[in-house]
Scaffold this motif. Structure first.
Motif, PDB file in Angstrom:
ATOM      1  N   HIS A  74      46.446  27.898  52.651  1.00 31.78           N
ATOM      2  CA  HIS A  74      47.531  28.752  52.168  1.00 31.78           C
ATOM      3  C   HIS A  74      47.283  29.209  50.726  1.00 31.78           C
ATOM      4  CE1 HIS A  74      49.663  27.231  55.712  1.00 31.78           C
ATOM      5  NE2 HIS A  74      50.501  28.233  55.544  1.00 31.78           N
ATOM      6  N   VAL A  75      46.739  28.328  49.890  1.00 32.73           N
ATOM      7  CA  VAL A  75      46.442  28.714  48.509  1.00 32.73           C
ATOM      8  C   VAL A  75      45.358  29.787  48.481  1.00 32.73           C
ATOM      9  CG1 VAL A  75      45.464  27.909  46.328  1.00 32.73           C
ATOM     10  CG2 VAL A  75      47.215  26.556  47.478  1.00 32.73           C
ATOM     11  N   ALA A  76      44.334  29.644  49.321  1.00 32.05           N
ATOM     12  CA  ALA A  76      43.286  30.658  49.393  1.00 32.05           C
ATOM     13  C   ALA A  76      43.856  31.996  49.862  1.00 32.05           C
ATOM     14  CB  ALA A  76      42.177  30.193  50.331  1.00 32.05           C
ATOM     15  N   PHE A  77      44.755  31.951  50.842  1.00 33.57           N
ATOM     16  CA  PHE A  77      45.396  33.173  51.322  1.00 33.57           C
ATOM     17  C   PHE A  77      46.234  33.809  50.221  1.00 33.57           C
ATOM     18  CE2 PHE A  77      49.201  35.141  53.264  1.00 33.57           C
ATOM     19  CZ  PHE A  77      48.588  36.179  53.963  1.00 33.57           C
ATOM     20  N   ILE A 113      55.925  24.435  50.164  1.00 34.92           N
ATOM     21  CA  ILE A 113      56.922  23.434  49.777  1.00 34.92           C
ATOM     22  C   ILE A 113      57.352  22.593  50.976  1.00 34.92           C
ATOM     23  CG2 ILE A 113      59.278  23.124  48.928  1.00 34.92           C
ATOM     24  CD1 ILE A 113      58.838  25.576  47.160  1.00 34.92           C
ATOM     25  N   VAL A 114      57.569  23.241  52.121  1.00 38.55           N
ATOM     26  CA  VAL A 114      58.064  22.516  53.299  1.00 38.55           C
ATOM     27  C   VAL A 114      56.927  21.957  54.154  1.00 38.55           C
ATOM     28  CG1 VAL A 114      60.115  23.969  53.368  1.00 38.55           C
ATOM     29  CG2 VAL A 114      58.143  24.593  54.755  1.00 38.55           C
ATOM     30  N   LEU A 115      55.687  22.263  53.789  1.00 39.43           N
ATOM     31  CA  LEU A 115      54.546  21.841  54.605  1.00 39.43           C
ATOM     32  C   LEU A 115      54.471  20.328  54.834  1.00 39.43           C
ATOM     33  CD1 LEU A 115      51.969  22.626  56.125  1.00 39.43           C
ATOM     34  CD2 LEU A 115      50.752  22.545  53.938  1.00 39.43           C
ATOM     35  N   PRO A 116      54.615  19.490  53.817  1.00 40.13           N
ATOM     36  CA  PRO A 116      54.538  18.035  54.073  1.00 40.13           C
ATOM     37  C   PRO A 116      55.584  17.553  55.072  1.00 40.13           C
ATOM     38  CG  PRO A 116      54.323  18.485  51.728  1.00 40.13           C
ATOM     39  CD  PRO A 116      54.739  19.772  52.373  1.00 40.13           C
ATOM     40  N   ARG A 117      56.790  18.073  54.971  1.00 42.92           N
ATOM     41  CA  ARG A 117      57.852  17.660  55.890  1.00 42.92           C
ATOM     42  C   ARG A 117      57.570  18.148  57.308  1.00 42.92           C
ATOM     43  NH1 ARG A 117      63.127  15.887  55.907  1.00 42.92           N
ATOM     44  NH2 ARG A 117      64.523  16.871  57.408  1.00 42.92           N
ATOM     45  N   GLN A 118      57.046  19.365  57.435  1.00 42.35           N
ATOM     46  CA  GLN A 118      56.702  19.879  58.749  1.00 42.35           C
ATOM     47  C   GLN A 118      55.589  19.061  59.388  1.00 42.35           C
ATOM     48  OE1 GLN A 118      55.834  24.018  57.950  1.00 42.35           O
ATOM     49  NE2 GLN A 118      57.874  24.659  58.593  1.00 42.35           N
ATOM     50  N   ALA A 119      54.601  18.685  58.581  1.00 40.47           N
ATOM     51  CA  ALA A 119      53.475  17.904  59.116  1.00 40.47           C
ATOM     52  C   ALA A 119      53.947  16.551  59.630  1.00 40.47           C
ATOM     53  CB  ALA A 119      52.406  17.726  58.040  1.00 40.47           C
ATOM     54  N   ARG A 120      54.904  15.951  58.950  1.00 37.47           N
ATOM     55  CA  ARG A 120      55.406  14.640  59.364  1.00 37.47           C
ATOM     56  C   ARG A 120      56.326  14.719  60.575  1.00 37.47           C
ATOM     57  NH1 ARG A 120      58.093  11.692  54.515  1.00 37.47           N
ATOM     58  NH2 ARG A 120      58.287  10.090  56.126  1.00 37.47           N
TER      59      ARG A 120
END
Length: 208
Positions: A74-77, A113-120
């Protein structure tokens, strides 16, 4: 509607009332250590009391490295979008480009921001007759794939995935709507899970 606080459910300590895959298939299921090595320890559920329940059984989760891969992607994008907008806006003097670029940048930042929560929230369960996959916080999805309906079990990974030692496992069935892709599995876990699912699917299709 009243909301309850987040309730992480331990992936390895939840009560098991469903018949395990090993006893249902007549063979050995993948070792829990192989499937759970380097993964998250608890599934995060939505706060709403009307969320889809996890139910009984042992839930396995994705590798912690999955977050790192997604953040880098996502950072690269985002960097690519900013660079393109800078060229069009500053060099070619196309001021309108900052509006769509800003919208895409905001969406990307919110996703990070929500990526860690989505992954879990991603998890899968090996039951007696099917594999259950669940994911999502705002938009939840839970699907059961019968072993006997599996037509293809595919492992894919890109250069970034290989660098972190993870892969995604895709289960293909006759009905496209019941297909499942499990992301962020450790390479060893993906290979062992693939072999086990193929063996069980062949057994179910032949009626043994």
């Amino acid at each position: 509607m009243t909301n309850s606080p987040d309730q992480p459910i331990p992936a390895s300590d939840s009560p098991t009332t469903t018949e395990p895959l090993s006893s249902a298939s007549g063979g050995a299921a993948p070792a829990d250590g192989a499937l759970d090595a380097g993964t998250f320890s608890a599934i995060v559920e939505p706060r709403s009391v009307h969320r889809l329940p996890l139910g009984d059984g042992r839930w396995h989760q994705v590798s912690r490295k999955y977050i790192a891969v997604q953040v880098i992607s996502h950072v690269a994008f985002l960097a690519l979008i900013v660079a393109a907008a800078a060229v069009l806006g500053l060099v070619l003097e196309q001021g309108w480009v900052w509006i769509p670029a800003g919208i895409v940048a905001v969406i990307t930042v919110v996703t990070l921001i929500v990526l860690p929560r989505q992954a879990r929230s991603i998890g899968y369960q090996l039951r007696a007759d099917d594999l259950v996959f669940r994911r999502g916080i705002l938009w939840q999805r839970m699907v059961a794939v019968p072993y006997g309906r599996m037509q293809l079990v595919d492992i894919t990974h890109g250069p970034l995935d290989r660098g972190f030692g993870i892969a995604q496992l895709k289960l293909v069935t006759a009905a496209a709507a019941t297909g499942v892709t499990i992301p962020g599995l450790a390479q060893t876990a993906a290979e062992q899970l693939r072999d086990t699912l193929i063996d069980v699917a062949e057994t179910r299709r032949t009626g043994l």
